[in-house]
Design an enzyme around this catalytic site. Structure first.
Site, PDB file in Angstrom:
ATOM      1  N   GLU A  31      -4.809   9.711   4.674  1.00 43.74           N
ATOM      2  CA  GLU A  31      -5.133  10.652   5.751  1.00 43.74           C
ATOM      3  C   GLU A  31      -4.125  11.786   5.843  1.00 43.74           C
ATOM      4  O   GLU A  31      -3.054  11.739   5.229  1.00 43.74           O
ATOM      5  CB  GLU A  31      -5.183   9.938   7.130  1.00 43.74           C
ATOM      6  CG  GLU A  31      -3.865   9.678   7.823  1.00 43.74           C
ATOM      7  CD  GLU A  31      -3.059   8.579   7.196  1.00 43.74           C
ATOM      8  OE1 GLU A  31      -2.003   8.890   6.599  1.00 43.74           O
ATOM      9  OE2 GLU A  31      -3.437   7.415   7.282  1.00 43.74           O
TER      10      GLU A  31
ATOM     11  N   ASP B 207       0.832  -1.202   0.000  1.00 43.57           N
ATOM     12  CA  ASP B 207       0.000   0.000   0.000  1.00 43.57           C
ATOM     13  C   ASP B 207       0.873   1.261   0.000  1.00 43.57           C
ATOM     14  O   ASP B 207       0.513   2.270  -0.599  1.00 43.57           O
ATOM     15  CB  ASP B 207      -0.919   0.001   1.219  1.00 43.57           C
ATOM     16  CG  ASP B 207      -1.855  -1.183   1.182  1.00 43.57           C
ATOM     17  OD1 ASP B 207      -2.413  -1.451   0.115  1.00 43.57           O
ATOM     18  OD2 ASP B 207      -1.996  -1.850   2.219  1.00 43.57           O
TER      19      ASP B 207
ATOM     20  N   ARG C 141      -6.915  18.359  23.466  1.00 44.21           N
ATOM     21  CA  ARG C 141      -5.568  18.250  24.042  1.00 44.21           C
ATOM     22  C   ARG C 141      -5.159  16.790  24.012  1.00 44.21           C
ATOM     23  O   ARG C 141      -5.912  15.932  24.486  1.00 44.21           O
ATOM     24  CB  ARG C 141      -5.524  18.744  25.488  1.00 44.21           C
ATOM     25  CG  ARG C 141      -5.485  20.234  25.606  1.00 44.21           C
ATOM     26  CD  ARG C 141      -5.659  20.674  27.046  1.00 44.21           C
ATOM     27  NE  ARG C 141      -6.325  21.952  27.084  1.00 44.21           N
ATOM     28  CZ  ARG C 141      -5.689  23.117  27.125  1.00 44.21           C
ATOM     29  NH1 ARG C 141      -4.381  23.165  27.167  1.00 44.21           N
ATOM     30  NH2 ARG C 141      -6.368  24.240  27.147  1.00 44.21           N
TER      31      ARG C 141
END
Ligand code: NAP
Length: 270
Positions: A124, A47, A149
């Site tokens: 992403e 990939d 956070r």
């Protein structure tokens, strides 16, 4: 058919690439090798190799279709095994492939000096602070959603949902859904700091903006396998891109079968 073969550096992939070139060269009237302006890009490797091939042909992504040949590793995207080259060439010669299109992520990165860049990712984008905790406001369609956070945030495409996103507890999503999934990396959740604490998915018209609270903190911003380290990020916006990535599918493997094969395997234990 104009073909480009893109392989990773391993000796195994190089050998498969050489063998495929020989087989394709036997049909010179049907196939030409064209690295600059191909119709079909055959990626040989895993990939990660496909992600590199995608970046290489990004400026012509609307014209190119990808085919994946798997040489070891996971090969989630690859339809073909390295020992199936004859069959692959027969299919290229004889079959009309289905074009399968998957959504891409668009990231707009605004830097503190006023400059901006637009990046497309197949898997992403991830924002992580190098030291200390990343503190950032998350806005959806311009409205403050939460103050995050933690270690970082990822915005994943449905195809990327099986990659980094899955490792941090994100859901696996069918790529027919034009959407982006925002997932948290180790968020701090206590009486003082609070985030949603679970991944969220936005649709094709929604925009997520992440605004680091201290723009001068060093952040790693990655897009697929590429990353930059910068202390100049004012904000980053994520949305579904208008471009899509296309795969030439000569034998379609349904998405959920692909997921099962890659992550669960065959064994069903009573
Ligand atoms: P890498 O660190 O060498 O490999 C990451 C692994 O993710 C490889 O096993 C790769 O498969 C697999 N992979 C990539 N895209 C996938 C997908 N859509 N679905 C399922 N598995 C997938 O890095 P790389 O090869 O350059 O790939 C970059 C990707 O690594 C990033 O886009 C990110 O998604 C992923 N990543 C994952 C983690 C994590 O899981 N903790 C952390 C950082 C980055 P192959 O073996 O077939 O290449």
């Amino acid at each position: 058919m104009r073909i480009s073969i893109y392989q990773n550096k391993s000796a195994r992939s190089q050998k498969v690439s050489d063998n495929l070139k020989i087989l394709l060269s036997e049909h010179k009237h049907r196939f030409t090798f064209d690295e600059i302006n191909p119709e079909v890009v055959i990626s040989i490797g895993g990939d990660g190799t496909l992600l590199s091939a995608f970046q290489k042909y990004l400026d012509q992504i609307d014209q190119v279709r990808f085919v994946g040949v798997h040489t070891g590793h996971l090969g989630f995207y690859a339809d073909w095994q390295e020992f199936e080259l004859d069959e692959l060439v027969d299919s290229l010669l004889q079959l009309q492939p289905q074009t399968i299109k998957y959504p891409l992520l668009e990231s707009i990165v605004q830097y503190s000096d006023g400059s901006q860049k637009r990046v497309l990712s197949m898997n992403e984008a991830a924002l992580k602070q190098i030291s200390g905790t990343l503190a950032a406001d998350v806005l959806i369609d311009g409205e403050l959603f939460e103050r995050f956070r933690g270690d970082g945030l990822t915005a994943a495409t449905p195809t990327g949902s099986t990659a980094y996103n899955k490792a941090i507890g994100g859901a696996v999503m069918n790529p027919s859904l034009a959407s982006i999934q925002l997932s948290e990396i180790a968020s701090i959740n206590n009486q003082v700091f609070r985030t949603l604490g679970s991944p969220l998915v936005v649709g094709p018209k929604e925009v997520i903006r992440v605004v680091p609270l201290k723009a001068d903190n060093e952040i790693i911003l990655s897009h697929d396998h590429l990353n930059e380290t910068t202390d100049q990020i004012a904000w980053v916006e994520f949305r579904v891109a208008h471009e899509q990535v296309s795969f030439a599918s000569y034998r379609h493997t349904p998405f959920w079968r692909r997921v099962r094969n890659s992550f669960i395997g065959d064994e069903v234990v009573d």
